[in-house]
Design an enzyme around this catalytic site. Structure first.
Site, PDB file in Angstrom:
ATOM      1  N   SER A  95       0.786  -1.231   0.000  1.00 50.43           N
ATOM      2  CA  SER A  95       0.000   0.000   0.000  1.00 50.43           C
ATOM      3  C   SER A  95       0.815   1.277   0.000  1.00 50.43           C
ATOM      4  O   SER A  95       0.239   2.369  -0.102  1.00 50.43           O
ATOM      5  CB  SER A  95      -0.959   0.003   1.188  1.00 50.43           C
ATOM      6  OG  SER A  95      -2.016  -0.899   0.960  1.00 50.43           O
ATOM      7  N   TYR A 193     -10.546   2.592   5.891  1.00 47.13           N
ATOM      8  CA  TYR A 193      -9.598   2.235   4.831  1.00 47.13           C
ATOM      9  C   TYR A 193     -10.252   1.304   3.817  1.00 47.13           C
ATOM     10  O   TYR A 193     -10.887   0.316   4.176  1.00 47.13           O
ATOM     11  CB  TYR A 193      -8.415   1.538   5.480  1.00 47.13           C
ATOM     12  CG  TYR A 193      -7.174   1.400   4.642  1.00 47.13           C
ATOM     13  CD1 TYR A 193      -6.161   2.348   4.705  1.00 47.13           C
ATOM     14  CD2 TYR A 193      -6.975   0.295   3.831  1.00 47.13           C
ATOM     15  CE1 TYR A 193      -4.993   2.200   3.968  1.00 47.13           C
ATOM     16  CE2 TYR A 193      -5.819   0.136   3.094  1.00 47.13           C
ATOM     17  CZ  TYR A 193      -4.833   1.083   3.166  1.00 47.13           C
ATOM     18  OH  TYR A 193      -3.674   0.934   2.449  1.00 47.13           O
ATOM     19  N   ASN A 195      -9.215  -0.287  -0.164  1.00 44.02           N
ATOM     20  CA  ASN A 195      -8.394  -0.322  -1.379  1.00 44.02           C
ATOM     21  C   ASN A 195      -9.159   0.150  -2.609  1.00 44.02           C
ATOM     22  O   ASN A 195      -8.556   0.633  -3.574  1.00 44.02           O
ATOM     23  CB  ASN A 195      -7.879  -1.748  -1.602  1.00 44.02           C
ATOM     24  CG  ASN A 195      -6.889  -2.165  -0.547  1.00 44.02           C
ATOM     25  OD1 ASN A 195      -5.838  -1.551  -0.393  1.00 44.02           O
ATOM     26  ND2 ASN A 195      -7.217  -3.198   0.215  1.00 44.02           N
ATOM     27  N   GLY A 337       2.912  -0.702   3.942  1.00 42.03           N
ATOM     28  CA  GLY A 337       2.208  -1.547   2.984  1.00 42.03           C
ATOM     29  C   GLY A 337       2.351  -3.016   3.262  1.00 42.03           C
ATOM     30  O   GLY A 337       3.421  -3.491   3.642  1.00 42.03           O
TER      31      GLY A 337
END
Length: 382
Positions: A95, A193, A195, A337
């Site tokens: 990430s 959060y 993606n 990440g």
């Protein structure tokens, strides 16, 4: 998302120990002003990550105020052969890719091609639609800030990585996985959060520029600041450039580790597909904070944060960038990440310090998380 959900905000993984004792150190010799150190506190932290937390390998690069880089390794790079851990080796940085994507979006804001507070509908008409989901009410800022309410596409793939290890996902397919779910909350009412926000950001960049997000990240970020060891894998590229440690994973914590170094990372795309080295990650965040990638107005927007309680005590989230208090005062700016096989914790400070620590298996509990974040704090404050 990984089935290891203790760190929900940091998890990139779509579908989601053996510790070898000993410390193996080797300077790369590829760059001037680099050293490898064996006896300081950062090395002790890495030894602990292997010895006590069971990670096959740990590697780190720390940049001091003087601009010198110091490399550290612990464990073994390949459990099958016992190969050494390459100092400053290539790893999948998960990430952290989001920060690169956010930089490109903000550059386009500075060029007048995107407006932060415009609805995503302005640029991707009739695309963001679903149960409680409407692109007419989600702004570009909310995407980058994780306040859009878009459900996470990776939650659909949460039953295990291994069946999907070599599966290629088209970017639009990732969006469709998200839109098959109900909105998590009304846009702007909460931080969570996802993606999916950065999959949409990638589609936004491609629509506005007419070029692939991989090309825009390479041209606008990687090449611009001379990151020689950072790249966006091409379609079908499942390997990692040499030298690199191997990455490991298991869907069932009771099962043996599986080597997942060779895998298709397309499920990460604009949210998490990049490969880099610890020193290049340090260079990127140092350059970003130093104003080499964004004009002052856009960097200020990026660093305007909201509370991100899922990420830890005191952590706040801006536009693809986190801030975390340091024990020695001030803030560390970064992202971090996770992608199956690798977990990276990193950040940089206002005065030029930076550190990146990578381990070759996903973190699976709060104890491991605490040890990694303590190592980062020591690297920047010690």
């Amino acid at each position: 998302m990984s089935d290891q959900r203790f760190r929900k905000g940091r998890r990139l993984t779509a579908i989601v120990a053996l510790g070898c004792l000993g410390v193996l150190l080797a300077p790369t010799g590829a760059l001037a002003a680099r050293t490898a150190r064996t006896g300081d506190a950062v090395q002790q932290h890495l030894n602990q990550l292997v010895r006590d937390d069971g990670f096959p390998a740990a590697l780190a690069t720390v940049r001091g105020r003087d601009g010198r880089f110091h490399d550290y390794t612990a464990g073994v790079g390949d459990l099958k052969t016992g190969a050494r851990v390459p100092a400053d080796g290539y790893v999948r940085i998960g990430s952290n890719t989001k920060t690169f994507t956010a930089v490109v979006v903000l550059q386009l804001v500075g060029e007048g091609k995107i407006r932060l507070d415009a609805p995503i509908e302005t640029y991707l008409p009739n695309l963001i639609r679903g149960d409680g989901i409407d692109g007419r009410h989600i702004t570009v800022r909310q995407l980058l800030q994780h306040t859009s309410g878009l459900p996470n596409y990776t939650s659909i793939l949460a039953n295990g990585l291994l069946p999907y290890l070599h599966r290629y996902f088209e970017p639009r397919e990732l969006l469709d996985l998200a839109l098959a779910q109900k909105a998590d909350f009304a846009p702007g009412t909460k931080w969570e959060y996802s993606n999916t926000n950065y999959a949409v950001a990638g589609l936004l960049v491609e629509k506005v520029t007419g070029r692939p997000i991989s090309e825009e990240i390479t041209r606008r970020v990687i090449d611009r600041i001379g990151l020689r060891h950072t790249y966006f894998p091409g379609v079908g590229d499942q390997t990692i450039r040499e030298p690199h440690p191997h990455g490991y994973h298991h869907d069932d914590p009771k099962a043996p580790l599986t080597d997942v170094t060779v895998m298709d990372p397309s499920f990460g795309w604009a949210a998490g597909e990049l490969i880099s080295t610890p020193s290049d990650v340090d260079r990127f965040f140092t350059a970003l904070l130093g104003g080499r990638l964004l004009a002052p107005a856009q960097l200020k927007e990026m660093r305007t944060t909201v509370p991100a309680p899922d990420l830890g005590t005191g952590v706040r989230y801006g536009l693809g960038l986190t801030s975390t208090p340091l024990s020695c005062g001030g803030l560390v700016w970064g992202h971090g990440g996770d992608i199956d096989g690798f977990s990276t914790t990193n950040g940089a400070t206002e005065d030029g310090r930076a550190a990146t620590i990578a381990v070759t298996e996903l973190l699976s509990n709060e104890t491991q998380l605490g040890h990694v974040t303590a190592a980062l704090d020591t690297a920047l404050c010690g």
